[in-house]
Design an enzyme around this catalytic site. Structure first.
Site: not given
Ligand SMILES: *Cc1c(COP(=O)(O)O)cnc(C)c1O
Length: 415
Positions: A190, A218, A249
Site C-alpha cells: 500500500s 489493494h 476498497k
Molecule cells: C485495507 C487493508 C486491509 C483491511 O481491510 P478491512 O476490510 O478494512 O479490514 C487488510 N489488508 C490489506 C492489505 C489492506 O490494504
C-alpha cells in the site's frame, strides 16, 4: 475510583508524546458522500471546503454510485437492517451465500467465506490453516492485519526481505522440516503501490511444496485485464491457494472481507475461524450492494480500463512536470519528497488549492522516505486529474523541487 489520577495522567502523557513526535493523526470530517468531489471540514470547526479527493481507496469510483446505492436500499427493504446473530446460529441469508458464490466466480477460486472485514479474515485464517508443526513465511512489508493474524497462530514465523526471491528461497530451505509451509504476501503493497512477484513466488512455492496466501485488498476489482486481481495481473490465476481481500476498497468501499481459495480450507474456516464464529458478518444492506458491484464489474471492464487510463495519464504528466515518483502501474502513486516536513507542508498547500492528499512519513514509511501518496480513481474525470497536476506543479515550483533528483531534494530540505 478505578480510573485513578495516575492512570489518567499516564494516558494523557502518552497522547502528548504522540503530538510531540509529530505523529498525531487528526481526523477530518467529510460532509458529503465519498466521491471525487467532497466537502471537508478541516481544521475542525472551520467552514466546509470543496476539494477533489485524491486519497481514497475508491479505485473504481463505486462508493456512491447510484446503482450501488439503489441496491443497498433494496437490500435494506427486502432483507432488513440487522442479522442479530452470527452466521452459524441464524445470521446467514440467501444473499450471503449468493455473494460468496459471486466472489468465487470473480476471483477464480474454489469457494469463499465472508468475514466482517479483511482485518478479521486475516485474524482468523492463519490459526485455522496452520499449527505449531507448520511455518509462515511472510514478506517483511505485509499489512498490519496479517501481522496480527500471524500473532494469533502457533506456526513458526519466517520473514523474507521485501520482494526478495533469493531470500524467500533461503527461508523455504530453512523451513524444510515443517509439515506445511505457507508463503504470505500482499498482492499490492500500500505505501509504494508495488506488485508482489506472484509468478516467481508460485514457482518457488511449487518447487518447495509450499502453499501461497495473497492479501489482495489493494487489487481486487481492477488489477489484471478483467480486474480479478494481482493473480490475474501476474498470470497465476488458479495457482494461489488462499486469497484474502476486502470489500472496503474498490468493491464499493463500505466494509466486509473474505477468505477465498481451496474448498477444504474455506470449509474449515466455517468450522474454526474465530472472527467468523464469534462476530456478526456483513449486514444485508452491504451484501446487496457488494453483490451489485460484482455484477457491474463482471459485465464490463469499463471502470478498471478508465482507472488504468487515468493512472497512466497522471503518472506520465507528473513525471513530465519534474516530480520524482515511484515507477509502477498501480493507481497508488507515491510522490517522493524524502523530508517529512516538506511532505506535510506541500500536502497542506495542495489542500488550500483544493486537492486533498496526505503526506506520509515515519513511522508509516521508513525514515527519509516521506512522500505524498496520491490515489487515482475511475471516479476522476480528466479535468479533475488536470487540476491536480496543475496544483502539484504550482506547489512544486513554490518549493523549487521540480526536475530535482532525490539527492538534490535531500540537499535542500534534509531528511
Ligand atoms: C485495507 C487493508 C486491509 C483491511 O481491510 P478491512 O476490510 O478494512 O479490514 C487488510 N489488508 C490489506 C492489505 C489492506 O490494504
Amino acid at each position: 475510583m478505578a480510573y485513578s489520577n495516575k492512570a489518567r495522567g499516564f494516558f494523557a502523557n502518552e497522547l502528548t508524546g504522540i503530538r510531540e513526535a509529530g505523529t498525531f493523526k487528526e481526523e477530518r470530517f467529510i460532509e458529503s458522500p465519498q466521491a471525487a468531489n467532497i466537502k471537508v471540514e478541516f481544521p475542525a470547526g472551520s467552514p466546509p471546503k470543496e476539494v477533489l479527493n485524491f486519497c481514497a481507496n475508491n479505485y473504481l469510483g463505486l462508493s456512491s454510485h447510484p446503482e450501488v446505492v439503489t441496491a443497498a436500499h433494496d437490500g435494506l427493504k427486502e432483507r432488513g437492517y440487522g442479522m442479530s446473530s452470527v452466521r452459524f446460529i441464524c445470521g446467514t441469508q440467501d444473499i450471503h451465500r449468493e455473494l460468496e458464490e459471486k466472489l468465487t466466480k470473480f476471483l477464480g477460486t474454489e469457494d469463499t467465506i465472508l468475514f466482517p472485514s479483511c482485518m478479521d479474515a486475516n485474524a482468523g485464517v492463519f490459526d485455522v490453516v496452520l499449527g505449531k508443526e507448520d511455518a509462515m513465511i511472510a514478506d517483511r512489508l505485509v499489512h498490519a492485519s496479517i501481522v496480527d493474524g500471524m500473532r494469533l497462530c502457533k506456526a513458526q514465523l519466517f520473514n523474507y526481505k521485501h520482494s526478495n526471491m533469493e531470500h524467500l528461497e533461503e527461508k523455504l530451505k530453512e523451513s524444510q522440516d515443517c509439515r506445511f509451509r505457507l508463503v504470505i504476501t500482499d498482492g499490492v503493497f500500500s505505501m509504494d503501490g508495488d506488485v508482489a512477484k506472484l509468478d516467481e513466488i508460485c514457482n518457488l512455492a511449487e518447487k518447495y511444496d509450499a502453499m501461497v496466501l495473497v492479501d489482495d485488498s489493494h487489487a481486487t476489482g481492477f488489477m489484471g485485464k478483467t480486474g480479478r486481481g494481482t493473480h490475474e495481473h501476474c498470470g497465476v490465476l488458479g495457482r494461489i491457494d488462499i486469497i484474502t481481500t476486502t470489500m472496503g476498497k474498490a468493491l464499493g468501499g463500505a466494509s466486509g472481507g473474505c477468505v477465498s481459495g481451496r474448498k477444504e480450507i474455506v470449509d474449515l474456516c466455517r468450522q474454526r475461524a474465530r472472527p467468523y464464529l464469534f462476530s456478526n458478518t456483513v449486514p444485508p444492506v452491504i451484501v446487496a450492494a457488494a453483490s451489485k458491484v460484482l455484477d457491474i464489474i463482471s459485465k464490463t471492464t469499463d471502470r478498471r480500463d478508465k482507472l488504468e487510463a487515468n493512472t497512466v495519464f497522471f503518472r506520465e504528466k507528473m513525471t513530465a512536470a519534474g516530480f520524482d515518483i515511484k515507477e509502477g502501474v498501480h493507481p497508488i502513486v507515491p510522490i517522493m519528497l524524502y523530508n517529512a516536513k516538506l511532505a506535510q507542508d506541500m500536502a497542506r498547500d495542495l489542500y488550500n488549492e483544493g486537492i486533498y492528499v496526505i503526506g506520509f512519513s515515519f513511522p508509516v514509511v521508513p525514515k527519509g522516505q516521506a512522500r505524498i501518496r496520491v490515489q487515482i480513481s475511475a471516479g476522476h474525470e480528466q479535468a479533475h486529474i488536470e487540476r491536480a497536476i496543475a496544483a502539484f506543479t504550482k506547489i512544486g515550483e513554490k518549493y523549487k523541487i521540480l526536475g530535482k533528483k532525490k539527492n538534490e531534494i535531500i540537499d535542500m530540505y534534509g531528511l
